[in-house]
Write an enzyme that holds these catalytic residues in place. Sequence first.
Site, PDB file in Angstrom:
ATOM      1  N   TYR A 169       0.830  -1.202   0.000  1.00  0.00           N
ATOM      2  CA  TYR A 169       0.000   0.000   0.000  1.00  0.00           C
ATOM      3  C   TYR A 169       0.861   1.247   0.000  1.00  0.00           C
ATOM      4  O   TYR A 169       2.080   1.173   0.207  1.00  0.00           O
ATOM      5  CB  TYR A 169      -0.966   0.012   1.194  1.00  0.00           C
ATOM      6  N   ARG A 209       8.119   4.128  -4.773  1.00  0.00           N
ATOM      7  CA  ARG A 209       8.181   3.124  -3.694  1.00  0.00           C
ATOM      8  C   ARG A 209       7.124   2.042  -3.905  1.00  0.00           C
ATOM      9  O   ARG A 209       7.373   0.859  -3.635  1.00  0.00           O
ATOM     10  CB  ARG A 209       7.995   3.813  -2.332  1.00  0.00           C
ATOM     11  N   ARG A 211      -7.556 -20.388  -2.232  1.00  0.00           N
ATOM     12  CA  ARG A 211      -6.519 -20.249  -1.206  1.00  0.00           C
ATOM     13  C   ARG A 211      -5.431 -21.321  -1.348  1.00  0.00           C
ATOM     14  O   ARG A 211      -5.711 -22.522  -1.241  1.00  0.00           O
ATOM     15  CB  ARG A 211      -7.149 -20.319   0.191  1.00  0.00           C
ATOM     16  N   HIS A 256      -0.911 -21.147  -0.733  1.00  0.00           N
ATOM     17  CA  HIS A 256       0.125 -20.157  -0.411  1.00  0.00           C
ATOM     18  C   HIS A 256       0.920 -19.689  -1.623  1.00  0.00           C
ATOM     19  O   HIS A 256       1.233 -18.515  -1.754  1.00  0.00           O
ATOM     20  CB  HIS A 256       1.089 -20.719   0.645  1.00  0.00           C
ATOM     21  N   GLU A 277      12.043   2.194  14.185  1.00  0.00           N
ATOM     22  CA  GLU A 277      11.121   3.247  13.737  1.00  0.00           C
ATOM     23  C   GLU A 277       9.837   3.117  14.544  1.00  0.00           C
ATOM     24  O   GLU A 277       9.682   2.199  15.343  1.00  0.00           O
ATOM     25  CB  GLU A 277      10.834   3.112  12.238  1.00  0.00           C
ATOM     26  N   LEU A 312      11.017   1.176   7.048  1.00  0.00           N
ATOM     27  CA  LEU A 312      10.444   1.703   5.819  1.00  0.00           C
ATOM     28  C   LEU A 312      11.137   3.031   5.524  1.00  0.00           C
ATOM     29  O   LEU A 312      11.221   3.883   6.416  1.00  0.00           O
ATOM     30  CB  LEU A 312       8.935   1.936   5.987  1.00  0.00           C
TER      31      LEU A 312
HETATM   32  N1  PDD Z   1       2.815   4.961   7.460  1.00  0.00           N
HETATM   33  N2  PDD Z   1       7.457   3.665   8.920  1.00  0.00           N
HETATM   34  C1  PDD Z   1       6.330   2.932   8.880  1.00  0.00           C
HETATM   35  C2  PDD Z   1       6.332   1.578   9.494  1.00  0.00           C
HETATM   36  C3  PDD Z   1       5.192   3.452   8.240  1.00  0.00           C
HETATM   37  O1  PDD Z   1       4.063   2.711   8.179  1.00  0.00           O
HETATM   38  C4  PDD Z   1       5.235   4.747   7.684  1.00  0.00           C
HETATM   39  C5  PDD Z   1       4.045   5.336   6.975  1.00  0.00           C
HETATM   40  C6  PDD Z   1       6.421   5.478   7.773  1.00  0.00           C
HETATM   41  C7  PDD Z   1       6.568   6.854   7.173  1.00  0.00           C
HETATM   42  O2  PDD Z   1       6.509   6.789   5.773  1.00  0.00           O
HETATM   43  P1  PDD Z   1       5.998   8.016   4.897  1.00  0.00           P
HETATM   44  O3  PDD Z   1       6.817   9.180   5.298  1.00  0.00           O
HETATM   45  O4  PDD Z   1       6.228   7.588   3.501  1.00  0.00           O
HETATM   46  O5  PDD Z   1       4.523   8.232   5.220  1.00  0.00           O
HETATM   47  C8  PDD Z   1       7.522   4.898   8.382  1.00  0.00           C
HETATM   48  C9  PDD Z   1       1.615   5.354   6.769  1.00  0.00           C
HETATM   49  C10 PDD Z   1       1.364   6.828   6.838  1.00  0.00           C
HETATM   50  C11 PDD Z   1       0.461   4.519   7.265  1.00  0.00           C
HETATM   51  O6  PDD Z   1       0.665   3.326   7.436  1.00  0.00           O
HETATM   52  O7  PDD Z   1      -0.647   5.039   7.438  1.00  0.00           O
END
Ligand code: PDD
Length: 287
Positions: A33, A52, A100, A102, A180, A205
Site C-alpha cells: 500500500y 516506492r 486459497r 500459499h 522506527e 520503511l
Molecule cells: N505509514 N514507517 C512505517 C512503518 C510506516 O508505516 C510509515 C508510513 C512510515 C513513514 O513513511 P511516509 O513518510 O512515507 O509516510 C515509516 C503510513 C502513513 C500509514 O501506514 O498510514
Amino acid sequence: MPREAFVNGRYVPHAQAAVHIEDRGYQFADGIYEVVTLHNGALIDEELHLDRLERSLGELRIAMPMSRAAMKLVARETIRRNGVSNGIIYMQITRGVAPRDHKFPHKTCPALVMTTRQMKPHSAKLLAEGAKVVTVPDIRWSRCDIKSISLLPNVLAKQAAAEEGAYEAWQVDADGFVTEGSSTNAWIVTGDGKVVTRAAGHEILNGITRISLIKLIESQGYTLEERSFSLDEARVAKEAFITSSTSFVLPVTQIDDTPVGNGHPGILTGKLRRHYFDFMTSAGDPI
Ligand code: PDD
C-alpha cells in the site's frame, strides 16, 4: 458529498466497497500500500510514493494493476469525486483473487483499491505539548522496507501506545537500537545539534517524508547523521520527533516515562516542521 472508493476498475459508494473473500490481501496479507498526503489540493511527493509502490510490488513480484499514468488519473478522479483537499489518498494493491493456496496463483490479475479522506490538522494541544511515545520490542520480519499490508506487529505496537495514552510506539531491536515507529520514522537531535535518523535498510520503511526532510535538512545547512541510535541515546537527546505522511514532522517530548530535553517541543524540530510545511505548500502537484 457521499464518499466513493475505487475498487478493481469501478467507482462505488464507500459503504458498498468490497473485495472478494478470496482476495489474497484478505487471506495472506499478500499486498502492498501507499498513503499520499493531499495538502491544499496538491499531492505531496506523488512520484516518490509511486516509485516506492513500484519497488514494493517488484520485491513481491506483483505486477502493476495499470500503468503509472492510469494510477495517477484514478487517484485524481477518486479525490475529485470525494471533494478532498487536505487529507490522504490510500492505494492498496494485492496479488488478486485466487483459490486459497500459499504459492503464487497463475494468471491472477492484481487488485487495486483507492480510498481518500479529509483529515483535520493536528490539535493545538498536540503541537504545543508534543507527542508521547512508548517503546516496544521490534517483532517484525526482516523486510520492513517493503510497504506490505501485513501490519500485525505495527497494529499491536500502536495499540500498546494507545493504552498508555501515547501517540506512537517506537520499536526497539534486539541490540537496543530504535528502528522506527509503528507508522512513522524516528529521529533525535543530539546535544550538539546533529539530526539523527536510522539509515534506510531492510529494518525500516524508507519514509517519503524522511527522504524529503533529509533534502531540506541538507539544503538548510543542518548536520544530518544517518545512523542507528539506541534507546539510551534517545532518552538523553536534546530533541526528538517523528515523520510520516500524516504526522509530517511532529515533536516527541516524552519517551516512556522520560521527558525529552526540557520536556517541550524542540526548537530545531519546530523549524524543520515549518520548513516541511513550506515545502508542501510550494512543491505539491496540484490535482
Ligand atoms: N505509514 N514507517 C512505517 C512503518 C510506516 O508505516 C510509515 C508510513 C512510515 C513513514 O513513511 P511516509 O513518510 O512515507 O509516510 C515509516 C503510513 C502513513 C500509514 O501506514 O498510514
